[in-house]
Scaffold this motif. Structure first.
Motif, PDB file in Angstrom:
ATOM      1  N   VAL A  95     -16.644  -2.281  19.656  1.00 57.14           N
ATOM      2  CA  VAL A  95     -17.510  -1.983  20.864  1.00 57.14           C
ATOM      3  C   VAL A  95     -18.897  -2.685  20.519  1.00 57.14           C
ATOM      4  O   VAL A  95     -19.424  -3.335  21.505  1.00 57.14           O
ATOM      5  N   ALA A  96     -19.340  -2.617  19.391  1.00 57.61           N
ATOM      6  CA  ALA A  96     -20.596  -3.438  19.021  1.00 57.61           C
ATOM      7  C   ALA A  96     -20.400  -4.720  19.138  1.00 57.61           C
ATOM      8  O   ALA A  96     -21.097  -5.484  19.559  1.00 57.61           O
ATOM      9  N   ALA A  97     -19.152  -5.527  18.856  1.00 56.03           N
ATOM     10  CA  ALA A  97     -18.945  -6.837  19.024  1.00 56.03           C
ATOM     11  C   ALA A  97     -18.844  -7.106  20.540  1.00 56.03           C
ATOM     12  O   ALA A  97     -19.312  -8.366  20.833  1.00 56.03           O
ATOM     13  N   GLN A  98     -18.313  -6.417  21.282  1.00 49.67           N
ATOM     14  CA  GLN A  98     -18.353  -6.281  22.873  1.00 49.67           C
ATOM     15  C   GLN A  98     -19.670  -6.578  23.410  1.00 49.67           C
ATOM     16  O   GLN A  98     -19.836  -7.382  24.315  1.00 49.67           O
ATOM     17  N   VAL A  99     -20.520  -5.679  23.127  1.00 53.33           N
ATOM     18  CA  VAL A  99     -21.822  -5.723  23.461  1.00 53.33           C
ATOM     19  C   VAL A  99     -22.644  -7.042  23.149  1.00 53.33           C
ATOM     20  O   VAL A  99     -23.336  -7.364  23.857  1.00 53.33           O
ATOM     21  N   ALA A 100     -22.368  -7.460  21.964  1.00 50.98           N
ATOM     22  CA  ALA A 100     -23.074  -8.669  21.183  1.00 50.98           C
ATOM     23  C   ALA A 100     -22.630  -9.655  21.854  1.00 50.98           C
ATOM     24  O   ALA A 100     -23.370 -10.478  22.109  1.00 50.98           O
ATOM     25  N   SER A 101     -21.409  -9.842  22.452  1.00 53.15           N
ATOM     26  CA  SER A 101     -20.925 -11.079  23.219  1.00 53.15           C
ATOM     27  C   SER A 101     -21.794 -11.510  24.472  1.00 53.15           C
ATOM     28  O   SER A 101     -21.957 -12.634  24.623  1.00 53.15           O
ATOM     29  N   HIS A 102     -22.583 -10.486  24.843  1.00 54.96           N
ATOM     30  CA  HIS A 102     -23.546 -10.967  26.325  1.00 54.96           C
ATOM     31  C   HIS A 102     -24.761 -11.719  25.865  1.00 54.96           C
ATOM     32  O   HIS A 102     -25.301 -12.220  26.709  1.00 54.96           O
ATOM     33  N   LEU A 103     -24.892 -11.788  24.524  1.00 57.45           N
ATOM     34  CA  LEU A 103     -26.199 -12.727  23.991  1.00 57.45           C
ATOM     35  C   LEU A 103     -25.774 -13.967  24.152  1.00 57.45           C
ATOM     36  O   LEU A 103     -26.491 -14.926  24.355  1.00 57.45           O
ATOM     37  N   TYR A 104     -24.273 -14.369  24.222  1.00 61.19           N
ATOM     38  CA  TYR A 104     -23.843 -15.733  24.589  1.00 61.19           C
ATOM     39  C   TYR A 104     -23.630 -16.106  25.939  1.00 61.19           C
ATOM     40  O   TYR A 104     -23.103 -15.234  26.547  1.00 61.19           O
ATOM     41  N   PRO A 105     -23.442 -17.700  26.078  1.00 56.10           N
ATOM     42  CA  PRO A 105     -23.092 -17.908  27.300  1.00 56.10           C
ATOM     43  C   PRO A 105     -21.647 -17.366  27.583  1.00 56.10           C
ATOM     44  O   PRO A 105     -20.708 -17.681  26.734  1.00 56.10           O
ATOM     45  N   GLN A 141     -11.573 -26.907  36.617  1.00 53.34           N
ATOM     46  CA  GLN A 141     -13.152 -26.906  36.817  1.00 53.34           C
ATOM     47  C   GLN A 141     -13.390 -25.544  35.668  1.00 53.34           C
ATOM     48  O   GLN A 141     -12.770 -25.008  34.914  1.00 53.34           O
ATOM     49  N   ALA A 142     -14.846 -25.770  35.140  1.00 51.12           N
ATOM     50  CA  ALA A 142     -15.395 -25.013  34.119  1.00 51.12           C
ATOM     51  C   ALA A 142     -16.626 -24.164  34.662  1.00 51.12           C
ATOM     52  O   ALA A 142     -17.202 -24.781  35.373  1.00 51.12           O
ATOM     53  N   ALA A 143     -16.969 -22.846  34.700  1.00 51.73           N
ATOM     54  CA  ALA A 143     -17.994 -22.381  34.902  1.00 51.73           C
ATOM     55  C   ALA A 143     -18.743 -21.564  33.795  1.00 51.73           C
ATOM     56  O   ALA A 143     -18.078 -21.182  32.758  1.00 51.73           O
ATOM     57  N   ALA A 144     -20.328 -21.698  33.654  1.00 45.11           N
ATOM     58  CA  ALA A 144     -20.814 -20.800  32.614  1.00 45.11           C
ATOM     59  C   ALA A 144     -21.730 -19.936  33.271  1.00 45.11           C
ATOM     60  O   ALA A 144     -22.431 -20.530  34.120  1.00 45.11           O
ATOM     61  N   THR A 145     -22.138 -18.827  32.795  1.00 47.44           N
ATOM     62  CA  THR A 145     -23.186 -18.039  33.139  1.00 47.44           C
ATOM     63  C   THR A 145     -23.912 -17.382  31.728  1.00 47.44           C
ATOM     64  O   THR A 145     -23.295 -17.358  30.823  1.00 47.44           O
ATOM     65  N   TRP A 146     -25.234 -17.396  31.820  1.00 49.19           N
ATOM     66  CA  TRP A 146     -26.048 -16.833  30.907  1.00 49.19           C
ATOM     67  C   TRP A 146     -27.034 -16.205  31.299  1.00 49.19           C
ATOM     68  O   TRP A 146     -27.876 -16.704  32.131  1.00 49.19           O
ATOM     69  N   GLU A 147     -27.541 -14.994  30.414  1.00 47.20           N
ATOM     70  CA  GLU A 147     -28.583 -14.333  31.049  1.00 47.20           C
ATOM     71  C   GLU A 147     -29.660 -14.443  29.736  1.00 47.20           C
ATOM     72  O   GLU A 147     -29.101 -13.798  28.559  1.00 47.20           O
TER      73      GLU A 147
END
Length: 528
Positions: A95-105, A141-147
């Motif tokens: 679960v911690a790894a899942q949450v940390a994944s949002h730090l990356y594009p 195509q390729a798409a990327a999102t980043w917060e």
């Protein structure tokens, strides 16, 4: 291309760095509690000092029973509840790894193709129409999102998840400590019942002799039939009590079987006539050290740290939510996809700031503060309960040691009385009622001594459990150890790498074997 002036570039970097380091969570420090610097125990102040008497992680070995050691080792290897607690820790790491994944594009790729055919006689298509009937489309195509985490909302959620994993590791330690103490407590109870059974068997042999004596005196007309009835009643009553001991022992043996992952029907611990457990003197140490040795206190502290981070997440909701996105690819009606004139792309950014939500964000922030204060209250309650358990078991252990010596004097006096009363009765100087009273007093005293000794050893086990069983908060996995795999790891995902000394389940055949065949050695237990 016009170059950005140096001063503007430096200002941009400084602003970006400042925003990226803007943590909304309040500065965290565990609650500071004032407590006495000594243990009282019996009411006499005893200052604890760190020494070799502190419990170790394999504390049960100090009791000096090889059978108990083997059972504890078996339980640690294959107890299903303990293994389930280890799996809960692994899941919290994921679960911690899942949450940390949002730090990356977040990058995604897509490829597809379609082909369409229309009817030549479809509605509105004239008889002389020459428009296409077939149409195809191929694309990739390729798409990327980043917060960008300007307000540390994602970082705080990540830290919360990692602290939750540390809490789960502490809960595993609680489960391990509870199960090892429960097994030792049950084993002591079983050996105490064995020792009581030996007392009853010895008394039964004595009462059988008494019945023979009363019969001979009745045949010689020097005793009444009432004496025979009293002797037979005493014998039968004691035999019934021994049968009850057997029933209680069987139930306790079943409890031990389940703890060591074995069905009760195929498990048996050979009986013996003595308790056979060494008396140990665990050192309580300093009260301040208890906060670092109790896994339940560590779990409560990690819950408090998570609640602190939650305040930062609630505060970040008051600031703009920024997201960047980009997409690029190729699209054609054939397979000439890589040509530049078939390329397509889009990119953009958005910032969202809630202007009015009827008090939603303020309610969430206020709830976060309340949850943090609640976690402090629970932490303080856990610490108080820990101090109570240590004091209770210190008192119980010391009082029961005193009671054991007193009970030994009672047993010696009762046995002397029983012997002298039977000699007087045989010589015709007293009646058999005095013999029965003396026999009952001797039996009660002897059984009471075994019970007190058993309870005193169990109090030692409970004290070791209250002191943390040799565990230390330094055994908790660090934040860096929480991640169960590397960011680009794609193999070996069926089993996480160990962390915090918590074993990873191997799903071995031994775990699935409930027949008890692994307990057939003479030093542990046998199967029926």
């Amino acid at each position: 291309m016009k170059r950005l002036p140096l001063r503007k570039l430096i200002a941009t970097v400084l602003v970006t760095t400042t925003l990226a380091g803007c943590d909304m969570a309040p500065r965290y420090a565990p609650a500071k509690l004032a407590y006495p610097d000594q243990w009282e125990g019996q009411g006499v102040i005893r200052y604890g000092q760190p020494d070799d008497g502190a419990p170790r992680s394999d504390w049960w070995k100090s009791l000096g029973d090889p059978q108990l050691n083997a059972l504890e080792e078996r339980m640690l290897r294959s107890n299903p509840d303990l293994q389930a607690a280890a799996e809960s820790f692994t899941q919290s790491r994921d679960v911690a790894a899942q949450v940390a994944s949002h730090l990356y594009p977040q990058i995604n790729g897509m490829a597809g193709g379609e082909k369409y055919k229309g009817s030549e006689h479809r509605l509105w298509r004239g008889s002389g129409a020459t428009g296409p009937v077939y149409m195809s489309s191929e694309q990739y195509q390729a798409a990327a999102t980043w917060e960008p985490d300007f307000w540390n909302a994602i970082r705080n959620r990540t830290l919360m998840a990692k602290q939750a994993a540390q809490q789960s590791a502490a809960e595993y330690a609680v489960a391990r400590l509870s199960l090892t103490a429960e097994l030792a407590w049950d084993y002591l109870a079983l050996r105490g019942l064995d020792a009581q059974d030996a007392v009853y068997r010895d008394s039964i042999r004595y009462y059988e002799l008494a019945v023979q004596i009363t019969h001979m005196r009745l045949m010689g007309a020097i005793a009444a039939g009432l004496d025979v009835s009293r002797a037979e009643a005493q014998l039968a009553s004691t035999q019934a009590q021994e049968t009850d001991i057997h029933a209680r022992r069987d139930v306790m043996e079943h409890a031990i079987a389940v703890l060591v992952n074995t069905t009760p029907a195929s498990f048996h611990v050979a009986s013996r006539e003595v308790l056979g457990i060494q008396d140990v003197y665990p050192s309580p140490g300093l009260p301040s050290a208890l906060l670092e040795r109790r896994p339940d206190i560590a779990a409560a502290e990690r819950a408090m740290a998570q609640a602190n981070r939650s305040i930062g997440v609630s505060r970040a909701a008051f600031y703009p939510h920024v997201t960047f996105n980009a997409m690029t690819g190729f699209m054609d009606n054939g397979f000439d996809l890589a040509s530049l004139y078939n390329a397509m792309y889009q990119f953009g950014a958005q910032a969202a700031l809630p202007l009015f939500q009827g008090g939603l964000r303020r309610a969430e922030l206020q709830r976060s503060w309340s949850q943090y204060r609640q976690s402090e209250d629970r932490y303080r309650s856990t610490v108080l309960s820990a101090f109570q358990e240590v004091e209770d078991n210190l008192t119980r252990m010391n009082r029961l040691r005193t009671e054991t010596g007193q009970q030994e004097h009672a047993v010696n006096a009762a046995l002397r009385t029983q012997k002298m009363t039977m000699e007087l009765y045989t010589g015709g100087l007293t009646n058999y009622l005095d013999v029965v009273v003396a026999q009952q007093a001797a039996l009660v005293a002897r059984v009471g001594l075994v019970q007190v000794e058993t309870r005193q050893r169990q109090a030692v086990v409970e004290l070791i459990r209250a002191l943390g069983g040799g565990w230390s908060s330094s055994e908790l996995p660090s934040v860096k150890e929480i991640r169960p795999f590397k960011p680009l790891q794609y193999d070996g995902l069926h089993k996480a790498k160990p962390a915090g000394g918590i074993p990873v389940s191997s799903n071995s055949r031994e775990d699935a074997d409930l027949s008890g065949t692994v307990l057939t050695s003479g030093t542990t237990a046998t199967t029926h």
